[in-house]
Design a protein around this motif. Structure first.
Motif, PDB file in Angstrom:
ATOM      1  N   GLY A  85       0.803  -1.071   0.083  1.00  0.00           N
ATOM      2  CA  GLY A  85      -0.107   0.005   0.036  1.00  0.00           C
ATOM      3  C   GLY A  85       0.892   1.265   0.034  1.00  0.00           C
ATOM      4  N   GLY A  86       2.003   1.203   0.610  1.00  0.00           N
ATOM      5  CA  GLY A  86       2.909   2.451   0.804  1.00  0.00           C
ATOM      6  C   GLY A  86       2.204   3.742   1.490  1.00  0.00           C
ATOM      7  N   ALA A  87       1.237   3.582   2.180  1.00  0.00           N
ATOM      8  CA  ALA A  87       0.607   4.733   2.852  1.00  0.00           C
ATOM      9  C   ALA A  87       1.191   4.684   4.360  1.00  0.00           C
ATOM     10  CB  ALA A  87      -0.718   4.780   2.572  1.00  0.00           C
ATOM     11  N   ALA A  88       1.599   3.569   4.865  1.00  0.00           N
ATOM     12  CA  ALA A  88       2.496   3.631   6.149  1.00  0.00           C
ATOM     13  C   ALA A  88       3.696   2.930   5.958  1.00  0.00           C
ATOM     14  CB  ALA A  88       1.567   2.670   7.213  1.00  0.00           C
ATOM     15  N   GLU A  89       4.551   3.648   6.797  1.00  0.00           N
ATOM     16  CA  GLU A  89       5.809   3.010   6.894  1.00  0.00           C
ATOM     17  C   GLU A  89       6.205   2.062   7.750  1.00  0.00           C
ATOM     18  OE1 GLU A  89       8.368   6.464   7.986  1.00  0.00           O
ATOM     19  OE2 GLU A  89       8.124   7.770   5.932  1.00  0.00           O
ATOM     20  N   SER A  90       5.368   1.646   8.813  1.00  0.00           N
ATOM     21  CA  SER A  90       5.488   0.706   9.780  1.00  0.00           C
ATOM     22  C   SER A  90       4.355   0.171  10.366  1.00  0.00           C
ATOM     23  CB  SER A  90       6.401   1.047  10.755  1.00  0.00           C
ATOM     24  OG  SER A  90       5.958   2.333  11.494  1.00  0.00           O
ATOM     25  N   LEU A  91       4.366  -0.862  11.356  1.00  0.00           N
ATOM     26  CA  LEU A  91       3.009  -1.268  11.753  1.00  0.00           C
ATOM     27  C   LEU A  91       3.292  -1.237  13.302  1.00  0.00           C
ATOM     28  CD1 LEU A  91       2.124  -4.532   9.559  1.00  0.00           C
ATOM     29  CD2 LEU A  91       1.190  -2.147   9.541  1.00  0.00           C
ATOM     30  N   ASN A  92       2.391  -1.131  14.092  1.00  0.00           N
ATOM     31  CA  ASN A  92       2.528  -1.164  15.449  1.00  0.00           C
ATOM     32  C   ASN A  92       3.096  -2.572  15.770  1.00  0.00           C
ATOM     33  OD1 ASN A  92       0.320  -2.462  16.294  1.00  0.00           O
ATOM     34  ND2 ASN A  92      -0.899  -0.701  16.538  1.00  0.00           N
ATOM     35  N   ALA A  93       3.356  -2.992  17.300  1.00  0.00           N
ATOM     36  CA  ALA A  93       3.907  -4.143  17.644  1.00  0.00           C
ATOM     37  C   ALA A  93       2.790  -5.216  17.412  1.00  0.00           C
ATOM     38  CB  ALA A  93       4.502  -4.068  18.896  1.00  0.00           C
ATOM     39  N   GLY A  94       1.524  -4.798  18.101  1.00  0.00           N
ATOM     40  CA  GLY A  94       0.515  -5.838  18.003  1.00  0.00           C
ATOM     41  C   GLY A  94       0.241  -6.483  16.746  1.00  0.00           C
ATOM     42  N   VAL A  95       0.016  -5.374  15.771  1.00  0.00           N
ATOM     43  CA  VAL A  95      -0.283  -5.719  14.161  1.00  0.00           C
ATOM     44  C   VAL A  95       0.781  -6.714  13.836  1.00  0.00           C
ATOM     45  CG1 VAL A  95      -0.784  -4.841  12.287  1.00  0.00           C
ATOM     46  CG2 VAL A  95      -1.750  -3.823  14.067  1.00  0.00           C
ATOM     47  N   ALA A  96       2.200  -5.947  13.893  1.00  0.00           N
ATOM     48  CA  ALA A  96       3.215  -6.727  13.216  1.00  0.00           C
ATOM     49  C   ALA A  96       3.314  -8.243  13.494  1.00  0.00           C
ATOM     50  CB  ALA A  96       4.328  -5.976  13.572  1.00  0.00           C
ATOM     51  N   ALA A  97       3.140  -8.276  15.083  1.00  0.00           N
ATOM     52  CA  ALA A  97       3.077  -9.946  15.620  1.00  0.00           C
ATOM     53  C   ALA A  97       1.969 -10.668  15.149  1.00  0.00           C
ATOM     54  CB  ALA A  97       3.297  -9.788  17.028  1.00  0.00           C
ATOM     55  N   GLY A  98       0.722 -10.075  14.894  1.00  0.00           N
ATOM     56  CA  GLY A  98      -0.436 -10.795  14.479  1.00  0.00           C
ATOM     57  C   GLY A  98      -0.081 -11.303  12.868  1.00  0.00           C
ATOM     58  N   VAL A  99       0.566 -10.461  12.190  1.00  0.00           N
ATOM     59  CA  VAL A  99       0.753 -10.797  10.679  1.00  0.00           C
ATOM     60  C   VAL A  99       1.695 -11.857  10.596  1.00  0.00           C
ATOM     61  CG1 VAL A  99       1.704 -10.078   8.550  1.00  0.00           C
ATOM     62  CG2 VAL A  99       0.231  -8.414   9.821  1.00  0.00           C
ATOM     63  N   VAL A 100       2.852 -11.806  11.455  1.00  0.00           N
ATOM     64  CA  VAL A 100       3.985 -13.037  11.340  1.00  0.00           C
ATOM     65  C   VAL A 100       3.349 -14.193  12.096  1.00  0.00           C
ATOM     66  CG1 VAL A 100       6.092 -13.511  11.747  1.00  0.00           C
ATOM     67  CG2 VAL A 100       5.691 -11.277  11.263  1.00  0.00           C
ATOM     68  N   LEU A 101       2.548 -14.087  12.976  1.00  0.00           N
ATOM     69  CA  LEU A 101       1.886 -15.371  13.576  1.00  0.00           C
ATOM     70  C   LEU A 101       1.040 -16.060  12.778  1.00  0.00           C
ATOM     71  CD1 LEU A 101       1.479 -13.709  17.245  1.00  0.00           C
ATOM     72  CD2 LEU A 101       2.804 -15.842  16.671  1.00  0.00           C
ATOM     73  N   TYR A 102       0.231 -15.099  11.974  1.00  0.00           N
ATOM     74  CA  TYR A 102      -0.976 -15.707  10.882  1.00  0.00           C
ATOM     75  C   TYR A 102       0.120 -16.516   9.997  1.00  0.00           C
ATOM     76  CZ  TYR A 102      -3.524 -16.310   6.808  1.00  0.00           C
ATOM     77  OH  TYR A 102      -4.143 -16.759   5.775  1.00  0.00           O
ATOM     78  N   GLU A 103       1.170 -15.935   9.440  1.00  0.00           N
ATOM     79  CA  GLU A 103       1.968 -16.713   8.350  1.00  0.00           C
ATOM     80  C   GLU A 103       2.680 -18.021   9.078  1.00  0.00           C
ATOM     81  OE1 GLU A 103       3.954 -17.408   4.592  1.00  0.00           O
ATOM     82  OE2 GLU A 103       2.169 -16.309   5.301  1.00  0.00           O
ATOM     83  N   SER A 104       3.087 -17.982  10.339  1.00  0.00           N
ATOM     84  CA  SER A 104       3.610 -19.079  10.759  1.00  0.00           C
ATOM     85  C   SER A 104       2.685 -20.060  10.989  1.00  0.00           C
ATOM     86  CB  SER A 104       4.255 -18.713  12.276  1.00  0.00           C
ATOM     87  OG  SER A 104       4.760 -19.783  12.923  1.00  0.00           O
ATOM     88  N   ALA A 105       1.383 -19.892  11.464  1.00  0.00           N
ATOM     89  CA  ALA A 105       0.306 -20.803  11.522  1.00  0.00           C
ATOM     90  C   ALA A 105      -0.087 -21.325  10.304  1.00  0.00           C
ATOM     91  CB  ALA A 105      -0.783 -20.065  12.459  1.00  0.00           C
ATOM     92  N   ARG A 106      -0.320 -20.478   9.083  1.00  0.00           N
ATOM     93  CA  ARG A 106      -0.352 -21.021   7.788  1.00  0.00           C
ATOM     94  C   ARG A 106       0.376 -22.183   7.464  1.00  0.00           C
ATOM     95  NH1 ARG A 106       0.646 -20.355   2.730  1.00  0.00           N
ATOM     96  NH2 ARG A 106       2.311 -18.859   3.154  1.00  0.00           N
ATOM     97  N   ARG A 107       1.738 -21.832   7.709  1.00  0.00           N
ATOM     98  CA  ARG A 107       2.648 -22.696   7.279  1.00  0.00           C
ATOM     99  C   ARG A 107       2.675 -24.288   8.119  1.00  0.00           C
ATOM    100  NH1 ARG A 107       8.059 -19.898   4.657  1.00  0.00           N
ATOM    101  NH2 ARG A 107       6.859 -18.100   3.612  1.00  0.00           N
ATOM    102  N   ARG A 108       2.429 -23.930   9.440  1.00  0.00           N
ATOM    103  CA  ARG A 108       2.345 -25.262  10.166  1.00  0.00           C
ATOM    104  C   ARG A 108       1.220 -26.154   9.889  1.00  0.00           C
ATOM    105  NH1 ARG A 108       5.278 -24.132  15.532  1.00  0.00           N
ATOM    106  NH2 ARG A 108       6.775 -22.501  15.064  1.00  0.00           N
ATOM    107  N   ALA A 109       0.069 -25.536   9.166  1.00  0.00           N
ATOM    108  CA  ALA A 109      -1.131 -26.045   9.025  1.00  0.00           C
ATOM    109  C   ALA A 109      -0.889 -27.260   7.875  1.00  0.00           C
ATOM    110  CB  ALA A 109      -2.179 -25.270   8.870  1.00  0.00           C
TER     111      ALA A 109
END
Length: 319
Positions: free
Chosen positions: A295-319
Motif C-alpha cells: 500500500g505504501g501509505a504507512a512506513e511501519s506497523l505497531n507491535a501488536g499488528v506486526a506480531a499478528g501478521v507474522v503469527l498468522y503466516e507461521s500458523a498457515r505454514r504449520r497447518a
C-alpha cells in the motif's frame, strides 16, 4: 361553670391548633431501604470477616512481591466506576473490591458488586480517607479493584512446555515495547494462532497490567508471559536450544513470504514502533525480516499488528 374556665390545658375553642406528632419518623420507618447488601458487606457478618482476612493475606503477598522476589509484579488498583465494571466484565483477576462506606449506589456499583460476588472476589467497605489513600488521591468514585501480582513464567518454560506437547515452539519476544495495550494485543494474537507464550524484558518494558489484561480479552489467563532479566542472553539461550530467532525490521534482509523457518521452532522478535529493534537484539537475530506493505501509505506497523501478521503466516505454514 365559670370556675371551669381556669382549668389548665382546657380547650376554649373548637378550632384545632398545632399538634405534636412524629415528625415523619413513622412514615420514613415504613419506607424500604433497598436490596439487602451481600454478606461480605454486612458489618460483623462472618463472611465479611473472612473477606477482610483474605484481603489482608493478599496485601501481605503484594508487599512481598514488591520486594522483587520470585516472578511476580506488584499489584495495582483499578479505580472509578466505569473502569472497575469494565475490568470485571473482561474477567481481569481481582483480589479485593473496595467499596466506599455509605456509597450512593447506581447501576454500575450494583453490577460491580454482583460480578465480584459471582467470581468470589472479596468485597470490603472502606471509609473515604482510607480509599483516598489506597488510590493515591485519584477520583475513585467509591470503587477500587485490587489486581493481584502477575506471576511471570521463566523464558525456558515456554519452549519446554511446547516440546512436552510434541509441538514446535512458537514464541514472541518484545524488545522495547512499553504500551501495555500492545502487549495485550500480542498475547491475544499468540492465543489465536497457536503460539506458546510471550517474553518481555524485566526493565523498560510493558508488563501485565490491568490494561494488558483487558486488551488480551481474557486470553492472558491461558497464554504464559515470561520476563527476561536480559533479553539478548535469553535469545542466545533459545538459540542453543535449537530455536531460530527472527527479528522484524523495516530494513530487513528477507521478506516475510520468503522466510522458510516459520514452521519450525522459532522466536519472533518485535521491536518498538518508534525505534525498532535495539542494536544488541538485532545483532543476535538469525534473520532480520521485513513485512511487505504494497500500500505504501504507512512506513511501519505497531507491535501488536506486526506480531499478528507474522503469527498468522507461521500458523498457515504449520497447518
Amino acid at each position: 361553670m365559670a370556675g371551669n374556665s381556669q382549668r389548665r390545658n382546657r380547650r376554649t375553642t373548637s378550632k384545632k391548633g398545632a399538634q405534636v406528632g412524629s415528625g415523619g419518623q413513622r412514615r420514613r420507618a415504613l419506607e424500604g431501604k433497598g436490596p439487602t447488601p451481600p454478606a461480605e458487606m454486612r458489618k460483623g457478618h462472618p463472611k465479611q470477616r473472612a473477606a477482610q482476612a483474605k484481603a489482608k493475606r493478599a496485601a501481605v503477598a503484594q508487599r512481598r512481591a514488591s520486594g522483587g522476589r520470585g516472578g511476580k509484579s506488584a499489584s495495582e488498583m483499578v479505580v472509578g466506576r466505569n473502569p472497575v465494571v469494565e475490568a470485571l466484565r473482561a474477567e481481569i483477576p481481582g483480589s479485593a473490591l473496595y467499596v466506599l462506606q455509605y456509597i450512593d449506589s447506581d447501576d454500575r456499583v450494583r453490577e460491580a458488586i454482583k460480578l465480584a460476588t459471582e467470581r468470589g472476589i472479596p468485597l470490603l467497605e472502606a471509609p473515604r480517607p482510607e480509599l483516598d489513600r489506597m488510590t493515591g488521591g485519584l477520583n475513585h468514585q467509591g470503587l477500587a479493584l485490587q489486581i493481584p501480582p502477575y506471576e511471570y513464567a521463566h523464558p525456558a518454560d515456554l519452549a519446554a512446555a511446547a516440546y512436552d506437547r510434541g509441538e514446535q515452539p512458537l514464541i514472541v519476544a518484545l524488545d522495547g515495547v512499553t504500551d501495555p495495550r500492545n502487549l495485550g494485543a500480542v498475547v491475544r494474537s499468540v492465543a489465536a494462532f497457536g503460539g506458546h507464550g510471550v517474553v518481555v524484558p524485566e526493565r523498560r518494558a510493558a508488563g501485565m497490567t490491568a490494561g494488558a489484561w483487558k486488551t488480551s480479552a481474557g486470553t492472558a489467563a491461558r497464554v504464559p508471559v515470561a520476563r527476561a532479566t536480559n533479553l539478548t542472553r535469553t535469545l542466545e539461550a533459545y538459540q542453543k536450544d535449537g530455536l531460530m530467532v527472527v527479528g522484524l525490521a523495516a530494513d530487513g534482509d528477507v521478506e516475510l513470504t520468503d522466510v522458510e523457518v516459520l514452521d519450525g521452532p522459532v522466536v519472533i522478535v518485535v521491536g518498538s514502533e518508534g525505534k525498532g529493534l535495539s542494536r544488541l537484539v538485532g545483532e543476535t537475530c538469525d534473520l532480520r525480516v521485513r513485512i511487505p506493505m504494497p500500500g505504501g501509505a504507512a512506513e511501519s506497523l505497531n507491535a501488536g499488528v506486526a506480531a499478528g501478521v507474522v503469527l498468522y503466516e507461521s500458523a498457515r505454514r504449520r497447518a
